[in-house]
Enzyme design. Structure first.
Site, PDB file in Angstrom:
ATOM      1  N   THR A   1       0.795  -1.230   0.000  1.00  0.00           N
ATOM      2  CA  THR A   1       0.000   0.000   0.000  1.00  0.00           C
ATOM      3  C   THR A   1       0.832   1.287   0.000  1.00  0.00           C
ATOM      4  O   THR A   1       0.418   2.260  -0.640  1.00  0.00           O
ATOM      5  CB  THR A   1      -1.000   0.020   1.173  1.00  0.00           C
ATOM      6  OG1 THR A   1      -0.309  -0.308   2.386  1.00  0.00           O
ATOM      7  CG2 THR A   1      -2.122  -0.982   0.944  1.00  0.00           C
TER       8      THR A   1
ATOM      9  N   GLN B   1      -1.983  -7.064 -25.259  1.00  0.00           N
ATOM     10  CA  GLN B   1      -1.230  -7.687 -24.165  1.00  0.00           C
ATOM     11  C   GLN B   1      -1.220  -6.769 -22.944  1.00  0.00           C
ATOM     12  O   GLN B   1      -1.445  -7.203 -21.818  1.00  0.00           O
ATOM     13  CB  GLN B   1       0.222  -7.926 -24.594  1.00  0.00           C
ATOM     14  CG  GLN B   1       0.465  -9.156 -25.434  1.00  0.00           C
ATOM     15  CD  GLN B   1       1.963  -9.398 -25.583  1.00  0.00           C
ATOM     16  OE1 GLN B   1       2.735  -8.481 -25.865  1.00  0.00           O
ATOM     17  NE2 GLN B   1       2.390 -10.626 -25.400  1.00  0.00           N
TER      18      GLN B   1
ATOM     19  N   HIS C   1      -3.252  -6.035 -17.916  1.00  0.00           N
ATOM     20  CA  HIS C   1      -2.950  -5.484 -16.591  1.00  0.00           C
ATOM     21  C   HIS C   1      -4.089  -4.528 -16.241  1.00  0.00           C
ATOM     22  O   HIS C   1      -4.084  -3.358 -16.596  1.00  0.00           O
ATOM     23  CB  HIS C   1      -1.594  -4.780 -16.617  1.00  0.00           C
ATOM     24  CG  HIS C   1      -0.469  -5.712 -16.919  1.00  0.00           C
ATOM     25  ND1 HIS C   1       0.296  -6.313 -15.938  1.00  0.00           N
ATOM     26  CD2 HIS C   1       0.005  -6.175 -18.106  1.00  0.00           C
ATOM     27  CE1 HIS C   1       1.195  -7.097 -16.504  1.00  0.00           C
ATOM     28  NE2 HIS C   1       1.046  -7.033 -17.815  1.00  0.00           N
TER      29      HIS C   1
ATOM     30  N   GLU D   1      -8.186   5.279 -24.554  1.00  0.00           N
ATOM     31  CA  GLU D   1      -7.543   4.995 -25.831  1.00  0.00           C
ATOM     32  C   GLU D   1      -8.129   5.843 -26.955  1.00  0.00           C
ATOM     33  O   GLU D   1      -9.311   6.187 -26.958  1.00  0.00           O
ATOM     34  CB  GLU D   1      -7.712   3.506 -26.175  1.00  0.00           C
ATOM     35  CG  GLU D   1      -6.932   3.080 -27.420  1.00  0.00           C
ATOM     36  CD  GLU D   1      -6.992   1.574 -27.669  1.00  0.00           C
ATOM     37  OE1 GLU D   1      -6.389   1.110 -28.656  1.00  0.00           O
ATOM     38  OE2 GLU D   1      -7.656   0.861 -26.875  1.00  0.00           O
TER      39      GLU D   1
ATOM     40  N   ARG E   1     -13.659   4.901 -33.602  1.00  0.00           N
ATOM     41  CA  ARG E   1     -15.061   5.140 -33.955  1.00  0.00           C
ATOM     42  C   ARG E   1     -15.256   6.583 -34.394  1.00  0.00           C
ATOM     43  O   ARG E   1     -16.096   6.878 -35.230  1.00  0.00           O
ATOM     44  CB  ARG E   1     -15.978   4.851 -32.764  1.00  0.00           C
ATOM     45  CG  ARG E   1     -16.010   3.403 -32.319  1.00  0.00           C
ATOM     46  CD  ARG E   1     -17.037   3.218 -31.219  1.00  0.00           C
ATOM     47  NE  ARG E   1     -18.388   3.436 -31.714  1.00  0.00           N
ATOM     48  CZ  ARG E   1     -19.461   3.614 -30.943  1.00  0.00           C
ATOM     49  NH1 ARG E   1     -19.317   3.641 -29.628  1.00  0.00           N
ATOM     50  NH2 ARG E   1     -20.652   3.800 -31.466  1.00  0.00           N
TER      51      ARG E   1
ATOM     52  N   ARG F   1     -13.013  -0.053 -39.283  1.00  0.00           N
ATOM     53  CA  ARG F   1     -11.798  -0.320 -38.517  1.00  0.00           C
ATOM     54  C   ARG F   1     -11.535  -1.811 -38.322  1.00  0.00           C
ATOM     55  O   ARG F   1     -10.398  -2.213 -38.092  1.00  0.00           O
ATOM     56  CB  ARG F   1     -11.873   0.361 -37.148  1.00  0.00           C
ATOM     57  CG  ARG F   1     -13.008  -0.167 -36.274  1.00  0.00           C
ATOM     58  CD  ARG F   1     -13.058   0.507 -34.922  1.00  0.00           C
ATOM     59  NE  ARG F   1     -14.243   0.108 -34.185  1.00  0.00           N
ATOM     60  CZ  ARG F   1     -14.443   0.351 -32.903  1.00  0.00           C
ATOM     61  NH1 ARG F   1     -13.533   1.007 -32.207  1.00  0.00           N
ATOM     62  NH2 ARG F   1     -15.554  -0.034 -32.306  1.00  0.00           N
TER      63      ARG F   1
ATOM     64  N   ARG G   1       6.787  -7.586 -17.744  1.00  0.00           N
ATOM     65  CA  ARG G   1       6.993  -7.150 -19.130  1.00  0.00           C
ATOM     66  C   ARG G   1       8.412  -6.689 -19.422  1.00  0.00           C
ATOM     67  O   ARG G   1       8.796  -6.611 -20.595  1.00  0.00           O
ATOM     68  CB  ARG G   1       6.002  -6.039 -19.474  1.00  0.00           C
ATOM     69  CG  ARG G   1       4.543  -6.463 -19.310  1.00  0.00           C
ATOM     70  CD  ARG G   1       4.211  -7.711 -20.089  1.00  0.00           C
ATOM     71  NE  ARG G   1       2.786  -8.032 -20.009  1.00  0.00           N
ATOM     72  CZ  ARG G   1       2.213  -9.068 -20.627  1.00  0.00           C
ATOM     73  NH1 ARG G   1       2.942  -9.888 -21.363  1.00  0.00           N
ATOM     74  NH2 ARG G   1       0.911  -9.292 -20.504  1.00  0.00           N
TER      75      ARG G   1
END
Length: 301
Positions: free
Chosen positions: A89, A109, A113, A120, A124, A196, A223
């Site tokens: 914490t 990928q 997480h 993003e 559209r 798209r 990663r």
């Protein structure tokens, strides 16, 4: 092009107008604000904002530990204690917001997480740029024969050239058709949200990604690891450089205890103890599977 002219103008304007603040700042991170760090062929990472520093971690920890802690432990020692004993914490008191440009298949990928806030670029509402990730020749590799998720030997010669040509031509053809479908020149044009779906997974997208330090460390542990896929690993490695300047005590502890350390199962720990006593321990008498045994051998060198 990593950033558009409009984005660069916004970055330049922000960098040219610094403001004084009463909040705690990390001098190491201040130099990274509004700077672009290229990744892959068209991607980048940049810091949009951050909150907290090493001192914020200690401040939060001492609230829970009570009065008097600082007299017996310095900040670095306390942070190393917290990391060593998996106290999470206090690390959540620090946050970072990144602007990332990355291929869609890397984003898929990354989004696994689920402990971050993400916004993003929307295909559209907006038209995606004609930018695709095309691997460098040395990154073209065959399927691994020992790992179903990984790569094996690099492709060479005519096969490598043929694969590169397929990637380039298919990407271009898909984008040509995307443009043709949404065009309103002599036709109504297909909706962007439908068009798209014809675009390949190597096209670039962008997002803002905000995460606390505890969950960022978890992301980086997985990663930035040498076993992670190259295309996401290079992003994680670039972020590691930023974090090392932002919270140097915490990042050093993370390197020592998470990236450079190992967690052993009870069976593996028992094998190590037996080895230290001089016993001849083999996979057959270890009580471990072949894969577990191989992984232990890799840890022990």
């Amino acid at each position: 092009m990593p950033v558009t002219p409009e984005q660069q103008a916004e970055i330049d304007a922000l960098r040219s107008a610094p403001r004084s603040t009463l909040r705690a700042v990390s001098e190491g991170m201040e130099k990274h604000l509004y700077s672009i760090y290229p990744v892959l062929d068209h991607g980048f990472v940049r810091v949009v904002d951050y909150m907290g520093d090493d001192a914020a971690i200690c401040q939060a920890a001492r609230v829970s530990y009570g009065k008097g802690t600082k007299s017996v432990q310095n900040d670095e020692g306390l942070i190393r204690y917290l990391m060593r004993h998996w106290h999470s914490t206090p690390f959540e008191m620090c946050e970072i917001k990144l602007h990332v440009k990355l291929p869609v298949f890397v984003a898929r990928q990354w989004i696994r997480h689920r402990t971050a806030n993400v916004n993003e670029y929307s295909a559209r509402y907006s038209i995606l740029d004609r930018e695709f990730y095309i691997p460098a020749p040395e990154q073209l590799a065959a399927q691994s024969v020992i790992n179903n998720q990984g790569r094996g030997q690099a492709l060479t010669g005519d096969e490598a050239a043929r694969v590169l040509e397929i990637l380039k031509s298919d990407s271009g053809r898909a984008y040509d058709n995307y443009e043709a479908m949404i065009s309103q020149d002599g036709q109504e044009g297909l909706a962007r949200e439908l068009a798209r779906m014809n675009l390949p997974a190597n096209i670039y997208t962008q997002w803002y990604w905000k995460v606390d330090l505890h969950n960022l460390f978890h992301f980086l542990r997985l990663r930035a690891d040498s076993h992670a896929q190259y295309e996401i690993r290079v992003y994680a490695e670039e972020i590691c450089k930023l974090v090392a300047d932002w919270v140097p005590f915490a990042y050093k502890a993370f390197e020592d205890y998470r990236m450079g350390g190992e967690t052993l199962s009870a069976a593996a720990l028992d094998c190590v103890r037996r080895m230290l006593k001089g016993e001849d321990v083999t996979q057959e008498n270890s009580g471990m599977s072949a894969r577990e045994w191989r992984e232990l051998q890799e840890v022990l060198g």
